[in-house]
Design a protein around this motif. Structure first.
Motif, mmCIF file in Angstrom:
data_model
loop_
_atom_site.group_PDB
_atom_site.id
_atom_site.type_symbol
_atom_site.label_atom_id
_atom_site.label_comp_id
_atom_site.label_asym_id
_atom_site.label_seq_id
_atom_site.Cartn_x
_atom_site.Cartn_y
_atom_site.Cartn_z
ATOM 1 N N PRO A 229 28.412 50.209 41.706
ATOM 2 C CA PRO A 229 29.594 49.677 41.024
ATOM 3 C C PRO A 229 29.875 50.453 39.750
ATOM 4 O O PRO A 229 28.963 50.834 39.022
ATOM 5 C CB PRO A 229 29.209 48.223 40.712
ATOM 6 N N ARG A 230 31.152 50.637 39.502
ATOM 7 C CA ARG A 230 31.573 51.468 38.389
ATOM 8 C C ARG A 230 31.926 50.577 37.191
ATOM 9 O O ARG A 230 32.511 49.509 37.351
ATOM 10 C CB ARG A 230 32.781 52.250 38.856
ATOM 11 N N THR A 231 31.564 51.041 36.013
ATOM 12 C CA THR A 231 31.967 50.374 34.779
ATOM 13 C C THR A 231 32.613 51.411 33.873
ATOM 14 O O THR A 231 32.065 52.493 33.688
ATOM 15 C CB THR A 231 30.748 49.761 34.062
ATOM 16 N N ASP A 232 33.782 51.113 33.354
ATOM 17 C CA ASP A 232 34.501 52.056 32.489
ATOM 18 C C ASP A 232 34.337 51.642 31.029
ATOM 19 O O ASP A 232 34.861 50.609 30.616
ATOM 20 C CB ASP A 232 35.994 52.062 32.837
ATOM 21 N N PRO A 233 33.612 52.434 30.228
ATOM 22 C CA PRO A 233 33.436 52.062 28.828
ATOM 23 C C PRO A 233 34.721 52.259 28.023
ATOM 24 O O PRO A 233 35.388 53.289 28.145
ATOM 25 C CB PRO A 233 32.337 53.006 28.341
ATOM 26 N N ALA A 234 35.035 51.268 27.224
ATOM 27 C CA ALA A 234 36.191 51.358 26.329
ATOM 28 C C ALA A 234 35.736 50.929 24.938
ATOM 29 O O ALA A 234 34.961 49.983 24.800
ATOM 30 C CB ALA A 234 37.308 50.444 26.811
ATOM 31 N N TYR B 122 28.229 49.980 15.371
ATOM 32 C CA TYR B 122 28.349 49.137 16.570
ATOM 33 C C TYR B 122 28.265 47.663 16.182
ATOM 34 O O TYR B 122 27.475 47.277 15.339
ATOM 35 C CB TYR B 122 27.224 49.499 17.536
ATOM 36 N N ALA B 123 29.086 46.830 16.833
ATOM 37 C CA ALA B 123 29.076 45.398 16.526
ATOM 38 C C ALA B 123 28.629 44.547 17.715
ATOM 39 O O ALA B 123 27.696 43.751 17.603
ATOM 40 C CB ALA B 123 30.471 44.961 16.076
ATOM 41 N N ALA B 124 29.275 44.693 18.857
ATOM 42 C CA ALA B 124 28.970 43.831 20.013
ATOM 43 C C ALA B 124 29.724 44.370 21.223
ATOM 44 O O ALA B 124 30.631 45.181 21.089
ATOM 45 C CB ALA B 124 29.405 42.395 19.739
ATOM 46 N N SER B 125 29.354 43.869 22.407
ATOM 47 C CA SER B 125 30.058 44.299 23.621
ATOM 48 C C SER B 125 30.509 43.097 24.424
ATOM 49 O O SER B 125 30.011 41.984 24.246
ATOM 50 C CB SER B 125 29.156 45.182 24.483
ATOM 51 N N GLN B 126 31.462 43.339 25.303
ATOM 52 C CA GLN B 126 31.968 42.270 26.158
ATOM 53 C C GLN B 126 32.394 42.864 27.504
ATOM 54 O O GLN B 126 33.270 43.727 27.545
ATOM 55 C CB GLN B 126 33.194 41.619 25.510
ATOM 56 N N PRO B 127 31.786 42.390 28.608
ATOM 57 C CA PRO B 127 32.274 42.840 29.910
ATOM 58 C C PRO B 127 33.682 42.309 30.141
ATOM 59 O O PRO B 127 33.975 41.152 29.812
ATOM 60 C CB PRO B 127 31.270 42.231 30.900
ATOM 61 N N TRP B 128 34.538 43.131 30.673
ATOM 62 C CA TRP B 128 35.937 42.739 30.879
ATOM 63 C C TRP B 128 36.344 43.267 32.260
ATOM 64 O O TRP B 128 36.955 44.330 32.371
ATOM 65 C CB TRP B 128 36.802 43.323 29.753
ATOM 66 N N PRO B 129 35.975 42.536 33.312
ATOM 67 C CA PRO B 129 36.102 43.083 34.667
ATOM 68 C C PRO B 129 37.515 42.971 35.246
ATOM 69 O O PRO B 129 37.706 42.481 36.353
ATOM 70 C CB PRO B 129 35.102 42.233 35.460
ATOM 71 N N PHE B 130 38.505 43.424 34.492
ATOM 72 C CA PHE B 130 39.903 43.334 34.944
ATOM 73 C C PHE B 130 40.546 44.712 34.905
ATOM 74 O O PHE B 130 41.475 44.921 34.131
ATOM 75 C CB PHE B 130 40.673 42.335 34.068
ATOM 76 N N PRO B 131 40.139 45.738 35.680
ATOM 77 C CA PRO B 131 39.193 45.518 36.777
ATOM 78 C C PRO B 131 37.744 45.879 36.464
ATOM 79 O O PRO B 131 36.852 45.331 37.107
ATOM 80 C CB PRO B 131 39.722 46.474 37.861
ATOM 81 N N SER B 132 37.437 46.765 35.529
ATOM 82 C CA SER B 132 36.044 47.223 35.455
ATOM 83 C C SER B 132 35.652 47.729 34.069
ATOM 84 O O SER B 132 34.845 48.640 33.952
ATOM 85 C CB SER B 132 35.813 48.350 36.471
ATOM 86 N N SER B 133 36.200 47.149 33.029
ATOM 87 C CA SER B 133 35.910 47.665 31.696
ATOM 88 C C SER B 133 34.678 47.008 31.073
ATOM 89 O O SER B 133 34.355 45.858 31.368
ATOM 90 C CB SER B 133 37.093 47.433 30.755
ATOM 91 N N LEU B 134 34.031 47.763 30.215
ATOM 92 C CA LEU B 134 33.040 47.211 29.304
ATOM 93 C C LEU B 134 33.558 47.517 27.908
ATOM 94 O O LEU B 134 33.675 48.686 27.529
ATOM 95 C CB LEU B 134 31.673 47.858 29.524
ATOM 96 N N MET B 135 33.917 46.479 27.177
ATOM 97 C CA MET B 135 34.473 46.666 25.841
ATOM 98 C C MET B 135 33.325 46.796 24.838
ATOM 99 O O MET B 135 32.472 45.906 24.744
ATOM 100 C CB MET B 135 35.358 45.475 25.443
ATOM 101 N N LEU B 136 33.314 47.901 24.104
ATOM 102 C CA LEU B 136 32.253 48.156 23.122
ATOM 103 C C LEU B 136 32.879 48.065 21.738
ATOM 104 O O LEU B 136 33.728 48.890 21.378
ATOM 105 C CB LEU B 136 31.664 49.546 23.374
#
Ligand SMILES: [Zn+2]
Length: 290
Positions: A148-153, A212-226
């Motif tokens: 599965p792919r995750t796109d870092p943003a 860096y502060a925190a991260s949040q998965p945002w699977p709409f469709p495949s982002s990881l918010m950093l």
């Protein structure tokens, strides 16, 4: 402070070591205590504000996904083209779920959306098979495995020497809506450099120190918010006019007055952008665009 980080906080046990056992999914499906969620695209089986879990015997045939263990109970999902009613889009439901339920649903939607858009081998084009508890696709023709792919943003709250926050708006947003800047990380780029590049591109502001502060998965469709905080080296804003049509420095007093009057509308309670803004502001803010 908002509870958006419940998406990422703590962990239910994903037991990834169990996925490699070929018989594990059959064992899971034969256990009447296993709870199964229906998932299709962004939609999950849900009634009002609650996920609807079924026993494995009650769910339609489809590719199976192992989610993990919560309080001793096994949780799984079956991935369908479309979820029959009752169903809800996770994006609107996530804020209403408890911590463990939100994490399970985010996991299920994230993986299911990847399967939906990656049915074929990217190396040879053959149709691939779902393996390892739904977390891998394997090509029967060339043997390649696909994950599965995750796109870092990156998403960043930039402040200046007067501790004002830089917030911008996109052209499609309603009047008054402002948020933190954000953008996708490019190949070969560090997260810190992505924060600096995106801020420069969108606002012409140069950023020095980045933390860096925190991260949040945002699977709409495949982002990881950093999420990051960054300190500006310059203050003169010039927007790019396409991605960002306006960006301004806001003091805490500006935010207090303008959110009360409704002239400034901030992102919703579930988003990491809201969390970053409230962390800078110091206390929770009222009012949002949900
Ligand atoms: Zn292949």
């Amino acid at each position: 402070m908002t509870d958006h980080l419940t998406f990422a906080d703590g962990a239910y046990n994903r037991h990834s070591e169990r996925r490699v056992d070929d018989g594990f999914m059959d064992t899971l499906w034969s256990d009447p205590k296993t709870k199964v969620l229906l998932v299709g695209g962004e939609h999950v089986s849900a009634d009002d504000n609650t996920l609807v879990w079924r026993s494995a015997a009650e769910v339609p045939e489809g590719d199976r996904l192992y989610l993990g263990t919560v309080d001793g109970t096994e949780h799984a999902a079956v991935m369908l083209e479309r979820v029959p009613p009752p169903a809800r889009a996770l994006r609107s439901l996530a804020t209403e779920l408890g911590t463990a339920q939100a994490r399970l649903a985010v996991h299920a939607v994230g993986v299911a959306q990847w399967h939906r858009t990656h049915p074929r081998c990217s190396r040879c084009g053959a149709a691939t098979d779902v393996r390892e508890g739904g977390h891998v696709r394997r090509c029967p023709q060339c043997g390649a495995t696909h994950f599965p792919r995750t796109d870092p943003a990156v998403i960043m709250l930039i402040t200046d020497d007067a501790d004002r926050a830089l917030l911008g708006r996109r052209p499609e947003w309603p009047e008054g809506r402002y948020s933190t800047l954000a953008g996708f990380v490019e190949p070969g780029e560090s997260l810190e450099d992505a924060v600096r590049r995106e801020t420069l591109e969108e606002t012409d502001i140069e950023v020095g120190e980045v933390s860096y502060a925190a991260s949040q998965p945002w699977p709409f469709p495949s982002s990881l918010m950093l999420g990051f905080f960054g300190r500006a080296r310059t203050t003169e804003v010039t927007v790019d006019g396409t991605e960002t049509t306006d960006a301004r420095w806001f003091s805490r007093e500006d935010v207090r007055v303008l959110t009360l009057s409704g002239e400034l509308v901030l992102p919703g309670g579930v988003s990491i952008s809201r969390w970053l803004i409230e962390r800078w502001y110091g206390v929770p803010l009222t009012g949002s665009w949900g």
